[in-house]
Structures are given as structure tokens and as C-alpha cells.
Write an enzyme that holds these catalytic residues in place. Sequence first.
Site, PDB file in Angstrom:
ATOM      1  N   HIS A 107       2.721 -11.768  14.191  1.00  0.00           N
ATOM      2  CA  HIS A 107       3.776 -12.394  14.989  1.00  0.00           C
ATOM      3  C   HIS A 107       3.485 -13.864  15.266  1.00  0.00           C
ATOM      4  O   HIS A 107       4.373 -14.609  15.693  1.00  0.00           O
ATOM      5  CB  HIS A 107       3.934 -11.641  16.311  1.00  0.00           C
ATOM      6  CG  HIS A 107       5.349 -11.630  16.827  1.00  0.00           C
ATOM      7  ND1 HIS A 107       6.233 -12.652  16.590  1.00  0.00           N
ATOM      8  CD2 HIS A 107       6.026 -10.717  17.566  1.00  0.00           C
ATOM      9  CE1 HIS A 107       7.387 -12.377  17.171  1.00  0.00           C
ATOM     10  NE2 HIS A 107       7.293 -11.210  17.765  1.00  0.00           N
TER      11      HIS A 107
ATOM     12  N   THR B 150       0.850  -1.187   0.000  1.00  0.00           N
ATOM     13  CA  THR B 150       0.000   0.000   0.000  1.00  0.00           C
ATOM     14  C   THR B 150       0.884   1.235   0.000  1.00  0.00           C
ATOM     15  O   THR B 150       1.933   1.263   0.657  1.00  0.00           O
ATOM     16  CB  THR B 150      -0.950   0.001   1.218  1.00  0.00           C
ATOM     17  OG1 THR B 150      -1.763   1.173   1.196  1.00  0.00           O
ATOM     18  CG2 THR B 150      -0.181  -0.035   2.526  1.00  0.00           C
TER      19      THR B 150
END
Length: 398
Positions: A369, A317
Site C-alpha cells: 500500500h 503463484t
Amino acid sequence: MSIEIKAPTFPESVADGTVATWHKKPGEPVQRDELLVDIETDKVVLEVVAPADGTLKTVFKNEGDVVLSDEVLAVFVEGAVEAAAPAAAAAAPAAASADVILSPAARKIAEENNVNPATVAASGKDGRVTKEDVVNHLKSAPKAAPAAAAPKAAATAPVVGLPVGERIEKRVPMTRLRATIAKRLVEAQQSAAMLTTYNEVNMKPVMDLRAKYKDQFEKVHGVKMGFMSFFVKAATEALKRFPAVNASIDGNDMVYHGYQDVGVAVSTERGLVVPVLRDTDSMSLAEIESTIGDFAKRGRDGKLGIDDMQGGTFTITNGGIFGSLMSTPILNPPQTAILGMHKIQDRPMAVNGQVVILPMMYLALSYDHRMIDGKEAVQFLVAIKDLLEDPARLLLDI
């Protein structure tokens, strides 16, 4: 002969749609392939056109109603319809307008500003009137002379405690696409262990390369050389080195993809959409630029299809085109990482003990994560930085 007008066949990933706009009313004559109704889904707006010349007889689904795949929307009667004699003169301009092909965005602006499409100069393919055509028409149209000022009423002192002037509020329902975007972004933040790591890249090597070859590049390939293609190629190479960043999470399973499908976020009037570049490892810089340009044009015209936005293993983006200096991009589930580009800005940097002004860009990598360790995320971002600061590596695959 009566024909059932049905909703389009939705893919498995789209459960239903919403009737956005009826462009024709019951009893109104319609020409073949003329737009009848827009169906808005979670991803795109689909157009339903007339199967033949005829008349829209009965409408079963009103604007705002939810429809399923192949559900009947209305009944259409095939056959030419003759206009009443007294209305013949008025019907002529309407017929001329019906022959004009407009993009959805152009039609919306024309209707809002009471513009007759037949008076707009078309520049699109096959004589299609684009959004830009209508905007340019409005800019060039002569402004109406101001009406004679009415006698001013006697001035009165404002009432203490009441607001002065109009305080207008407008309440409109959230579009289905924007509601889906909001839902997915909230889910991403709630379900993923999302972290963001930052770095900065010296854009001078890429800018020098672009300045040297952009004219020749455009002459040979017919498309301008931008920055996004370099980022797509650099990200693709980094994804091959760090497979976890190119993976996705499906329940308790980690899915590793043996290919690189990179989604590029595109801002449209209806909301943010992410069309996908397929197999970017085998695409050239020119192919990437051409495909992104096509995505942007079709996104503005509301012509992106569902297939264009299915899948994707990684997303890029670019908030820099709007002036963003730094941001934290949100994951695009089920992907496990997203790269954020930002504004290129001259900053003083220390190079070999000397202060040098360089065009720098902050990069941000948000990652899940649960799937990616911090070490991998940092090394992935550093790999992109190294490839961009030495573009020859992209060609030499080193």
C-alpha cells in the site's frame, strides 16, 4: 600435478555459500567432470566437478562450512590412479557406477536407498539418470523376502505412564535456501504495508478455448497448452495499464519498470524458487508454456541457475495445483505486488437471473500500500478477470 578446487564465482547478489555435500572423500579416485561437491547458496545449489581424472587429495572445507566466491575448497591431484590388485574385482562395479551421470535429486535418492546407478535405466539427455528413473527402479525392484520371524518374547504388560511404541524424532538443520525464504517472507510482512484484495474469475471461456485447440496447439508447438500462459499474458497486459503494480521500492525511491519480467513460483524439494520469464510482452503462449515447463524440470533436478531467478517485476503463484481454494500470497521484495491463483471449482453462479454451474477460481492480489492505492489494486485485478473471461481481448489488445 596439483589443482586447487575452488568455489564457483558468485554474482553480486550472493554473498557466500555453504558446503552442502561432499560426494568424494580424500584419496578416492575421480573421473573428469564427476561431481565433487554441492555448494548451496541463498538461491540455488551449484555443482563443482572434477577438472580431470585424478584423486581428491585434501579437503579444506567440510560440510556445513561457509565459503566465499572463488575460495579454495580442496586440492586435487591430476593423473590416473590404479586400483590395488586385491580390490580389482570390487572396483569394477564402482567404475561402472562412476560412468553414470546422475542429476543431484537422483543421486540423493540412490544414496539413501543404496541403489547402484549402473543398474538404473536412464531416460535423460545424454544418458543422464533422472530422479524419476531411480523412483521407477525402486518401484520395479523385487521386494526382499521377509526374514524368518524370531521367537516372540513373552508378552509383558505395558508400564503405566510410559509411551507405547517408538516415538522417533529427527532433527536436521534448515537448508540455506529455506532459511533465506523464511527470512525474506518475514521481512516482507514486517517492512511492507501489505494488503490483499480478492476477486473471482469464470474460467469457462479459457477452458473452452483450451479444449478446442489443445491438440492442434501441441501438434504445432510441441508443448501442451496450460492455464499459466493465459494468466501470464493477462497479467502482462494489466501491468502495462497499471505501471505502479509493475514497480518496485528501493529505499525512498519508487522504480518504474518499462518492461514486464514475470516470476513464476515453482515448488522444489529444497524449497520455493521463483524463476523469471523475461519480456513477457513479446512472448507467445507457446513460448511461455515451454519456458515454464523447462523451469519446472530444471527445478526438480536442481539445475536452475542464479541468472534464472534474478530480477523480476511481478510474481504469480499457483496454490491451486495443490488444492488451495483461497490464500493470501506474501510479497516477493522488492516487488510491490503478487498474484495468487487457486483451485478451479464448480460453483452455482447467477447469470442473467438464472443459476448456472460455472468453473470458478478465486484470485488474490497482495500489494504494498506504500506504492499502490486500493483503487489501482482492484482495477488491476478486475482487468485480469476481464481478459480471462474474454480471451479474445488478449489477441486484440483491448
